[in-house]
Design a protein around this motif. Structure first.
Motif: not given
Ligand SMILES: C[C@H](O)CC(=O)SCCNC(=O)CCNC(=O)[C@H](O)C(C)(C)COP(=O)(O)OP(=O)(O)OC[C@H]1O[C@@H](n2cnc3c(N)ncnc32)[C@H](O)[C@@H]1OP(=O)(O)O
Length: 708
Positions: A427, A498, A456, A448, A450-451, A652-653
């Motif tokens: 990450s 990130n 996700m 990469h 995402f958790s 992603g977020i």
């Protein structure tokens, strides 16, 4: 001009009306079909030899996937949009008003306007095909069912069920549709039309009463009790959406008015609200996501390169991420995955992670135990490099330790084939640094996740300088098979997601140290539209994980990434977040159900609680750096386009989808305004708020990222 509808008369008196939009992959409803369908309906009415009608599709994959979203996006005014809805009302009412029985034969996607068309038929049969799904997903586009759905659906399946379908946009599978009375029969596709014909021959039938719980029967029985139900639903959606999405409240209003004042009134309200929503900025943003993701499905990630077929995958590391990656590989992509870990415990963790997810599906009756076991048989484990010679991709999900990753690259190059791709789920470590140990660096790439991986939707595919186009294309196609939306980003610390997240989290931490309460910070950002606030997120991700990434970002990208020094005290107090039951909130058996702040955290950080700042000011201060950094990523070529940056942030977020992503949001704010705000923060709080060059130029030139 080629026709969309074809009417075929059978000798038994049943006519088959087939919809097949020429030149398009899926059937969608367009205004221009109006005259053609009106003419056909008139022809049917005039022909007394037609005793029944079956409405079906000529497409292999869709009945009708809804109204054409491009057509909706092209509306110039509420009047345009209202006319579209009313046109649908007229045609569907005519269909419903036919004296002969009308049966919809549904195979494939039957969504939005497509389901509304089916609801206007007297009966519905659907195939048991995997592709068959029914639903009203308009809410996900910031809209409501504008073709009579808000009226016909509650009358067919009950108000509670209809509201649930319309407010979530969930897709219903055939078996479930039968159970809830949405369709009258489910059969194999091979006999779908014949079954519909037989049903039509039986004549119109009164709808079976919907099976309802006693409480719903009572609540739906009078306008007084219905109003209680609508008020409750409204409260719930306001809490869930924080008032950021206008569609849910309007959906409830359509149903309320229609059920209390009758269908005519309900349709009128539906058309008015629909038109208003079509022109709303929220719907424009959500529609842009549909267009972006549809476009991305066709891209290989590397121009001119074709993906290689992936037949076998290896996952290094059986932790949370490794288990999740192996699980989506076997469950979604249906590709065998071999998990390697140094310990038997790690391997059994990975297996039980995948098993539990599948078993949930069995318990919910989404799959049979046999299917679960079949999928599980695709997952094998090892503590040695055995049985992996022919792996096409090895995904590494071990600790963030460069030396360890170098060792893995060497092991894989020794044990696997020349073509094997080495994909790192790091990450934070630049992929180029990992590839430095490779003798075949063209096969090394970042992947990469995402958790939690199975939930996700995003993955970042990270190409370093010499990753080959074929490796990129193969990895992108593989991620898509796992059900992910991949964005290809260039190498660099924190990649894209990130990197923009780190600045947002740091600023929230700074506000905390200035005395803003934990729950106030979280509420302010949830009100802004994030699914969870920054303090909750840090507890979930792990305070220790955040602390590990920060110095890497600061070293590679500069001073603005410096995390507030006081945060080290949290680790000194062994506060890692949810995973060790000690963070910003209380966890463990003693914690109350309602989430409570662990007030001792203020003491650890020497914080004096200050009065709450305005929620919108808190949100602005945290998100503004995220916006600035997103543009910097575009400037540096980390992301290829504003579109990728928007999708990355939303998927992603959880950047608020109704804002369309950072770049669309900047367009809404105006680059000039954003630069001015950044500068005022810069004066107050320092250079981490300095606007990037591209933003300054855009402000001067009055430019936008998107032309529409
Ligand atoms: C008045 C009404 O109440 C208002 C409405 O109906 S609004 C529309 C409601 N319907 C929807 O939201 C469904 C949107 N479509 C989808 O979710 C997905 O396309 C799907 C689940 C049907 C199929 O997914 P998938 O198999 O991955 O195919 P996907 O690549 O998305 O779509 C295939 C093609 O159909 C097009 N398409 C699908 N649904 C569409 C729609 N409603 N409008 C316009 N185009 C549509 C896509 O743009 C794509 O076109 P292309 O081949 O030219 O690129």
């Amino acid at each position: 001009m080629e026709k969309t509808f074809n009417l075929a008369r059978r000798e038994d008196g049943i006519a088959i009306l087939t919809m097949d939009v020429p030149g398009e992959t899926m059937n969608t409803l367009k205004a221009e079909f109006g005259p053609e369908i009106t003419e056909i309906l008139a022809e049917i009415k005039a022909d007394s030899s037609i005793k029944g009608l079956v409405v079906t599709s000529g497409k292999a994959d869709s009945f009708v996937a809804g109204a054409d979203i491009t057509m909706l996006a092209a509306c110039k005014s509420e009047a345009d949009a209202k006319a579209l809805s009313q046109q649908g009302h007229v045609v569907f009412s005519e269909l419903e008003g036919l004296s002969i029985p009308v049966v919809a034969a549904i195979n494939g996607a039957c969504l939005g306007g497509g389901l509304e068309l089916a609801l206007a038929c007297h009966l519905r049969v659907c195939s048991d095909d995997k592709k068959t799904m029914l639903g009203v997903p308009e809410v996900q586009l910031g809209l409501l069912p504008g073709g009579g759905g808000t009226q016909r659906l509650p009358r067919l399946v009950g108000i509670a069920t209809a509201l649930d379908m319309m407010l979530t946009g969930k897709q219903i599978r055939p078996k479930q549709a039968l159970k809830m009375g949405l369709v009258n029969d489910v059969v194999p596709n091979s006999i779908l039309v014949e079954t519909a014909v037989e049903l039509a021959k039986k004549g119109k039938q009164a709808a079976k009463p919907v099976k309802q719980s006693k409480i719903n029967q009572f609540l739906e029985s009078s306008s007084f009790t219905r109003d209680i139900m609508f008020d409750q639903a409204r409260k719930q959606v306001m809490k869930k959406t924080q008032g950021n999405y206008p569609a849910p409240a309007k959906i409830i209003d359509c149903v309320r008015q229609g059920m209390n004042k009758g269908m005519v009134k309900g349709l009128e309200v539906e058309a008015t609200h629909f038109a208003n929503l079509v022109m709303s900025k929220e719907s424009a943003a959500l529609r842009s996501l549909f267009f972006a993701t549809t476009e991305m499905k066709k891209e290989t990630g590397a121009e001119g390169a074709e993906p290689r077929k992936v037949n076998k995958v290896m996952v290094l590391g059986g932790g949370l991420m490794g288990g999740g990656i192996a699980s989506v590989t076997t469950t979604k992509a249906k590709i065998p995955a071999r998990v390697k870990d140094i310990s038997e415990q790690g391997l059994s963790n990975a297996l039980s992670y995948a098993y539990k997810l599948l078993d949930k599906g069995v318990k919910r009756r989404h799959m049979t135990p046999a299917v679960r076991d079949n999928i599980m048989s695709l997952m094998t484990t090892t503590t040695e490099y055995t049985g992996i010679k022919d792996a096409d991709i090895v995904v590494e999900a071990v600790f963030e330790d460069l030396a360890l990753k170098h060792q893995m690259v060497k092991d894989v190059e020794r044990e696997c084939g020349e073509h094997t791709i080495f994909a790192s789920n790091t990450s934070s470590l630049p992929i180029g640094q990992i590839a430095a140990a490779a003798s075949r660096p063209e096969n090394v790439i970042g992947l990469h996740y995402f958790s939690p991986v199975e939930k996700m939707p995003l993955v970042e595919v990270i190409a370093h300088k010499t990753t080959s186009p074929e490796t990129i294309a193969t990895t992108v196609a593989f991620a898509r098979k796992q059900g992910k939306t991949p964005i290809v980003v260039q190498d660099g610390a924190g990649f894209y997601v990130n990197r923009i997240l780190a600045l947002y989290m740091n600023e929230a931490a700074q506000l905390l140290l200035e005395g803003q309460r934990v729950e106030h910070l979280d509420r302010a950002l949830v009100k802004f539209g994030f699914p969870v606030g920054p303090m909750t997120l840090l507890d979930e991700v792990g305070i220790d994980v955040g602390a590990k990434i920060s110095p890497i970002l600061e070293k590679e990208l500069g001073e603005r990434f410096k995390a507030p020094a006081a945060f080290d005290k949290l680790l000194g107090d062994d506060r890692k977040g949810r995973k060790n039951g000690k963070g910003f909130y209380q966890y463990g058996p003693k914690a109350k159900k309602a989430k409570l702040v662990d007030e001792s955290v203020y003491k650890v950080l020497d914080i004096l609680i200050a009065s709450d700042k305005e929620a919108k000011d808190v949100a602005e201060r945290c998100t503004i750096q995220m916006l600035n950094e997103a543009v910097r990523c575009l400037e540096e070529g980390i992301i290829a386009s504003p579109r990728d940056g928007d999708i990355g942030a939303i998927f992603g977020i959880g950047f608020p989808p109704f804002l369309g992503g950072p770049f669309r949001y900047i367009d809404t704010l105006g680059a000039g305004n954003l630069v001015a705000t950044l500068r005022s923060y810069q004066t107050l709080y320092g250079d981490r708020f300095a606007p990037c060059e591209t933003l300054v130029n855009m402000a001067t030139e009055g430019r936008q990222f998107y032309s529409h």
